[in-house]
Write an enzyme that holds these catalytic residues in place. Structure first.
Site, mmCIF file in Angstrom:
data_model
loop_
_atom_site.group_PDB
_atom_site.id
_atom_site.type_symbol
_atom_site.label_atom_id
_atom_site.label_comp_id
_atom_site.label_asym_id
_atom_site.label_seq_id
_atom_site.Cartn_x
_atom_site.Cartn_y
_atom_site.Cartn_z
ATOM 1 N N LYS A 190 -4.095 -40.260 45.857
ATOM 2 C CA LYS A 190 -4.302 -41.509 46.589
ATOM 3 C C LYS A 190 -3.151 -41.767 47.558
ATOM 4 O O LYS A 190 -1.991 -41.536 47.246
ATOM 5 C CB LYS A 190 -4.416 -42.685 45.608
ATOM 6 C CG LYS A 190 -5.721 -42.708 44.839
ATOM 7 C CD LYS A 190 -5.803 -43.964 43.968
ATOM 8 C CE LYS A 190 -7.139 -44.063 43.262
ATOM 9 N NZ LYS A 190 -7.218 -45.276 42.415
ATOM 10 N N ARG A 261 -9.838 -37.553 32.524
ATOM 11 C CA ARG A 261 -8.466 -37.795 33.011
ATOM 12 C C ARG A 261 -7.714 -38.681 32.024
ATOM 13 O O ARG A 261 -6.549 -38.429 31.713
ATOM 14 C CB ARG A 261 -8.534 -38.431 34.402
ATOM 15 C CG ARG A 261 -7.194 -38.855 34.995
ATOM 16 C CD ARG A 261 -7.427 -39.299 36.437
ATOM 17 N NE ARG A 261 -6.417 -40.207 36.931
ATOM 18 C CZ ARG A 261 -5.289 -39.836 37.528
ATOM 19 N NH1 ARG A 261 -5.003 -38.559 37.668
ATOM 20 N NH2 ARG A 261 -4.434 -40.741 37.995
ATOM 21 N N TYR A 293 -1.622 -46.273 28.358
ATOM 22 C CA TYR A 293 -1.956 -45.240 27.378
ATOM 23 C C TYR A 293 -1.151 -45.401 26.085
ATOM 24 O O TYR A 293 -1.583 -44.933 25.036
ATOM 25 C CB TYR A 293 -1.731 -43.849 27.970
ATOM 26 C CG TYR A 293 -2.663 -43.566 29.123
ATOM 27 C CD1 TYR A 293 -4.016 -43.328 28.896
ATOM 28 C CD2 TYR A 293 -2.220 -43.574 30.440
ATOM 29 C CE1 TYR A 293 -4.888 -43.088 29.945
ATOM 30 C CE2 TYR A 293 -3.084 -43.346 31.495
ATOM 31 C CZ TYR A 293 -4.418 -43.109 31.240
ATOM 32 O OH TYR A 293 -5.278 -42.886 32.287
#
Length: 316
Positions: A190, A261, A293
């Site tokens: 990105k 992912r 995460y």
């Protein structure tokens, strides 16, 4: 773009085209971002056409007030749009207004005064290790031809084995991953940001099998992953294959290509991976994004503790 023409005058349409070109050329926005912004602006102009009972004019943007934007967001909310969609829609409108402001055609003050709808923070939903392995190993289950099956295995193995976004995998050049001895590759993510991604043997094996079977010449300057007619492989094809796989494997609806992912990051963290290293591997601009995460892993550890520790259960 023709759909916008119905809801706008020619001067507005000209400015929209100039804005979209600037996003691509000057801001180097991704194709997905440009498509989303164009769609959000089209929805806004559809609303404004009904709001004023006539096609949009440049003067409507010059006179835009917070109350107009609130009315638009309320209408979108009634149609079922969530906070993330509303926030992105407001971002697209602001971007177009800034474009007009630079040319002296409007003011973005009203849009700046608007607060984006508050998003409910949701945790990424990875697959289990067994689920992720099943997906990559069974990815060829619905392929009509061997080379298509090898392609599907290669794409999903890249997503899980390297933590790539689907757009990053499908954007790879035909010359990528041609060296079986390479231990890493550079990915442009990105905003044009590059990162180094390690390559594991499973990725080389899957790509080697695909290259050996693919009937099209995979040359530099051409897409690595191809559709059945030789054109670039579309994300929708990968998503459709994943939907079939999750049905066959009994996986939840959250088992999407992007979940691979998430699985890459979560499984690395669970195995002792360093958070900042995982941030670099994923290409996250902010560590706070990667820290989501840790919440997943903490929840998993508490679940294991509650199930296994002798003192975790209350005695009746």
């Amino acid at each position: 773009m023709s759909a916008i023409l119905i809801f706008s005058t020619k001067p507005v349409l000209d400015e929209i085209e100039a804005w979209l070109r600037a996003l691509a050329d000057e801001r180097q926005a991704s194709g997905e971002t440009i498509e989303a912004y164009e769609r959000d602006l089209r929805q806004f102009m559809t609303f404004m056409t009904g709001y004023h009972a006539r096609p949009c004019e440049l003067a409507d943007f010059a006179d835009l007030k917070p109350v107009d934007l609130r009315a638009f967001l309320a209408a979108r909310r009634r149609d079922g749009a969530g906070a993330a969609s509303l926030g992105r829609g407001l971002s697209g409108i602001r971007s177009f207004l800034r474009h007009l402001e630079r040319k002296g055609l409007a003011s973005s003050a009203g849009a700046k005064a608007m607060r984006a709808p508050k998003k409910t923070k949701s945790l990424p939903r990875p697959l289990t290790v067994a689920g992720a392995l099943d997906v990559t190993e069974e990815a060829d289950a619905f392929a009509a031809e061997p080379w298509v099956g090898a392609r599907d295995v290669a794409v999903l193995t890249l997503l899980y084995g390297c933590g790539l976004r689907i757009s990053e995998a499908l954007g790879l050049d035909g010359s990528a991953l041609g060296d079986p001895d390479a231990r890493s590759m550079t990915i442009t993510g990105k905003g044009g940001k590059t990162r180094l991604v390690p390559l594991i043997p499973a990725v080389h094996e899957a790509l080697g099998a695909y290259r050996a079977l693919c009937p099209f010449h995979l040359a530099k300057g051409e897409p690595l992953f191809r559709g059945v007619k030789g054109g670039p492989l579309r994300p929708q094809i990968v998503q459709r294959n994943m939907a079939r796989l999750r049905g066959a494997l009994g996986l939840p609806s959250s088992a999407t290509p992007h979940a691979l992912r998430h699985s890459f990051a979560t499984h690395l963290l669970a195995a002792g991976g360093d958070l900042r290293t995982i941030q670099d591997l994923l290409g996250h601009a902010s560590l706070s994004t990667t820290q989501a995460y840790t919440a997943i892993d903490s929840a998993r550890l508490l679940s294991v503790y509650d199930a296994a520790h002798p003192r975790a259960r209350r005695r009746g």
